[in-house]
Design a protein around this motif. Sequence first.
Motif, PDB file in Angstrom:
ATOM      1  N   GLY A 145       1.106  -1.314  -0.292  1.00  0.00           N
ATOM      2  CA  GLY A 145      -0.015   0.208   0.048  1.00  0.00           C
ATOM      3  C   GLY A 145       0.865   1.589  -0.035  1.00  0.00           C
ATOM      4  O   GLY A 145      -0.225   2.965   0.145  1.00  0.00           O
ATOM      5  N   TRP A 146       1.987   1.709  -0.158  1.00  0.00           N
ATOM      6  CA  TRP A 146       2.848   2.401   0.074  1.00  0.00           C
ATOM      7  C   TRP A 146       4.108   2.256  -0.958  1.00  0.00           C
ATOM      8  O   TRP A 146       4.042   1.157  -1.885  1.00  0.00           O
ATOM      9  N   ARG A 147       3.864   3.404  -1.507  1.00  0.00           N
ATOM     10  CA  ARG A 147       4.461   4.068  -2.762  1.00  0.00           C
ATOM     11  C   ARG A 147       6.506   4.602  -2.260  1.00  0.00           C
ATOM     12  O   ARG A 147       6.098   5.504  -1.458  1.00  0.00           O
ATOM     13  N   TRP A 148       7.441   4.142  -2.237  1.00  0.00           N
ATOM     14  CA  TRP A 148       8.795   3.821  -1.583  1.00  0.00           C
ATOM     15  C   TRP A 148       9.480   4.844  -2.733  1.00  0.00           C
ATOM     16  O   TRP A 148       9.387   4.250  -3.580  1.00  0.00           O
ATOM     17  N   PHE A 149       9.551   6.232  -2.782  1.00  0.00           N
ATOM     18  CA  PHE A 149      10.873   6.908  -3.410  1.00  0.00           C
ATOM     19  C   PHE A 149      11.712   6.980  -2.479  1.00  0.00           C
ATOM     20  O   PHE A 149      11.920   7.295  -1.599  1.00  0.00           O
ATOM     21  N   GLY A 150      13.284   7.278  -3.655  1.00  0.00           N
ATOM     22  CA  GLY A 150      14.318   8.105  -3.187  1.00  0.00           C
ATOM     23  C   GLY A 150      14.379   9.553  -3.679  1.00  0.00           C
ATOM     24  O   GLY A 150      14.581   9.882  -4.783  1.00  0.00           O
ATOM     25  N   LEU A 151      14.948  10.418  -2.891  1.00  0.00           N
ATOM     26  CA  LEU A 151      15.942  11.697  -3.160  1.00  0.00           C
ATOM     27  C   LEU A 151      17.336  11.751  -3.018  1.00  0.00           C
ATOM     28  O   LEU A 151      17.564  11.382  -2.132  1.00  0.00           O
ATOM     29  N   LYS A 152      17.787  13.080  -3.688  1.00  0.00           N
ATOM     30  CA  LYS A 152      19.559  13.118  -3.547  1.00  0.00           C
ATOM     31  C   LYS A 152      19.695  14.366  -3.740  1.00  0.00           C
ATOM     32  O   LYS A 152      18.763  15.042  -4.935  1.00  0.00           O
ATOM     33  N   ALA A 153      20.994  15.380  -3.194  1.00  0.00           N
ATOM     34  CA  ALA A 153      21.001  16.410  -3.751  1.00  0.00           C
ATOM     35  C   ALA A 153      22.290  16.519  -3.680  1.00  0.00           C
ATOM     36  O   ALA A 153      22.598  15.485  -1.932  1.00  0.00           O
ATOM     37  N   HIS A 154      23.549  17.151  -3.224  1.00  0.00           N
ATOM     38  CA  HIS A 154      24.422  17.973  -3.154  1.00  0.00           C
ATOM     39  C   HIS A 154      24.440  18.942  -2.866  1.00  0.00           C
ATOM     40  O   HIS A 154      23.482  20.034  -3.757  1.00  0.00           O
ATOM     41  N   VAL A 155      24.905  19.346  -1.284  1.00  0.00           N
ATOM     42  CA  VAL A 155      24.737  20.520  -0.814  1.00  0.00           C
ATOM     43  C   VAL A 155      26.311  21.507  -0.110  1.00  0.00           C
ATOM     44  O   VAL A 155      26.812  20.383   0.392  1.00  0.00           O
ATOM     45  N   ARG A 156      26.280  22.180   0.511  1.00  0.00           N
ATOM     46  CA  ARG A 156      27.208  23.023   0.342  1.00  0.00           C
ATOM     47  C   ARG A 156      26.610  23.730   2.021  1.00  0.00           C
ATOM     48  O   ARG A 156      25.833  24.352   1.741  1.00  0.00           O
ATOM     49  N   ASN A 157      28.330  24.408   2.731  1.00  0.00           N
ATOM     50  CA  ASN A 157      27.744  24.812   3.915  1.00  0.00           C
ATOM     51  C   ASN A 157      26.442  24.698   5.010  1.00  0.00           C
ATOM     52  O   ASN A 157      25.230  24.844   5.292  1.00  0.00           O
ATOM     53  N   VAL A 158      27.151  23.295   5.444  1.00  0.00           N
ATOM     54  CA  VAL A 158      26.624  22.426   6.199  1.00  0.00           C
ATOM     55  C   VAL A 158      26.802  21.982   7.038  1.00  0.00           C
ATOM     56  O   VAL A 158      27.887  21.717   7.438  1.00  0.00           O
ATOM     57  N   ALA A 159      26.325  22.709   8.939  1.00  0.00           N
ATOM     58  CA  ALA A 159      26.603  22.279  10.224  1.00  0.00           C
ATOM     59  C   ALA A 159      26.737  20.712  11.006  1.00  0.00           C
ATOM     60  O   ALA A 159      25.234  20.915  10.978  1.00  0.00           O
ATOM     61  N   LEU A 160      27.210  19.780  10.984  1.00  0.00           N
ATOM     62  CA  LEU A 160      27.337  18.521  10.960  1.00  0.00           C
ATOM     63  C   LEU A 160      27.698  18.338  12.377  1.00  0.00           C
ATOM     64  O   LEU A 160      28.780  18.337  13.081  1.00  0.00           O
ATOM     65  N   ILE A 161      26.802  17.613  13.059  1.00  0.00           N
ATOM     66  CA  ILE A 161      28.267  16.543  15.095  1.00  0.00           C
ATOM     67  C   ILE A 161      28.732  15.939  14.568  1.00  0.00           C
ATOM     68  O   ILE A 161      29.407  15.479  15.254  1.00  0.00           O
TER      69      ILE A 161
END
Length: 345
Positions: A145-161
Motif C-alpha cells: 500500500g506504500w509507494r517508496w521513492f528516493g531523493l538526493k542532492a549535493h549541498v554545501r554550507n552545512v554544519a554537522l555533529i
Amino acid sequence: MSPKPITIIGGGLAGLTLGIGLRRREVPVTIQEAGSYPRHRVCGEFISGNGPAVLARLGLSGLIQQAEPFAARTAAFIAGSNCSPVRELPAPALCLSRHALDALLAGEFQRLGGDLRENTRWTAAECGEGSVRATGRRAHPTENGWRWFGLKAHVRNVALIADLEMHISSAGYVGVNRINDGEVNVCGLFRARPGEGQSGDRLHLLRGRPGSPLHERLADARFDEASVCSVAGLSLKPQRAVGQAECCIGDAVTMIPPVTGNGMSMAFESAELCLGPLAAYSRNEMSWPETRRVIALACDTAFATRLRWARLLQGLMFSPVLETVLGAALLRSDRLWNWLFARTR
C-alpha cells in the motif's frame, strides 16, 4: 578455443566492477548502459562494511583514491528530539560522489579494453546465455500500500555533529554525510500513499520539517541543482537470487534498505562473487546453467543474514517508538548499535 564473451546489462557499480574484474582476466566483455557518464544517482555515497576490503582485493583502491574520498569516522541517529551519541564507526567509511566514482570505473573498464556502449538499452525480453543483469532496482509501483521513492542532492554550507547523520521521521529518513570535494550528500528514502508526495515536494522533503534538527542543519545550505535526482517504485522486500530466471547481481537481485549504508558495498561484493564462475564459463570450464546456479547460491549465502536484519532495522526506522522515551533509550544503547551495525554488514 577462444574465450566466450560476457554481456553485462547495466553500467552501475556492480556492472562496471564486474566488467573491470573480467577484463583483468582477459574475458571479452560488453557493457550496455542506458545512460551516460558522468551522472548523478540516488545513492548514499557511503562505502562501509566489507566494501573497502573488496575494493582492495579487486585492485581498485588506488583508483578510488584518485577521487580523494572523504573518510567518515563518526555517525549519529536523530529521531525528533531524541539523538544518539556521536559514535565512532568500527572502521572508516569511504564517501564519494557517484558522479565521480561511476566515471572513474567506466574509464578504467575502457582502458582495459572493455566495450562500453552508453545510451543503449537492452531490448531482449530476458538475458540469455552469457548475459548478466546489473540493471539496478526493479520498479514496483507499490508495496503493502506504500509507494517508496528516493531523493538526493549535493549541498554545501552545512554544519554537522557527525560525518554521517541519519534523520528519522514518520515519512521517511534522510542520511546526511560528508563526501569528497567538500560537499555533503543529502539522500532520503520516503514513503507515501499513491498520489501523495509529488515532485514539487522534493527539496522540502530533503530539508526536513520546520523546527527539526535536519531543517536546522540545512537552513543555510546551498543546493547544487544539477545534483538533484530521484527514483521511484522501490521495493525493500528481500529477494533471493536463486529465484531469479536470469543471472542477476547487485540491486537487480534485491535492494538492502538504505539506512544500513551497505548498498554500495553489496554491489562490489556481488561483482566479486561472480568473477570466478563467469571466468570459468568463458574458458568453457562450466556450463551456463551451472554458472548461474553457483553465482546465485554465492550471493544468497553472502547476503541473506544481513538482509533479514536490515528489514528489521527498516521497520524500526518507521516506528513512532523512536520519538518516545523508550526510543531515546534505544538510540543511546551502545549494545544495540554495535549489534545492528554488525548484523547489517
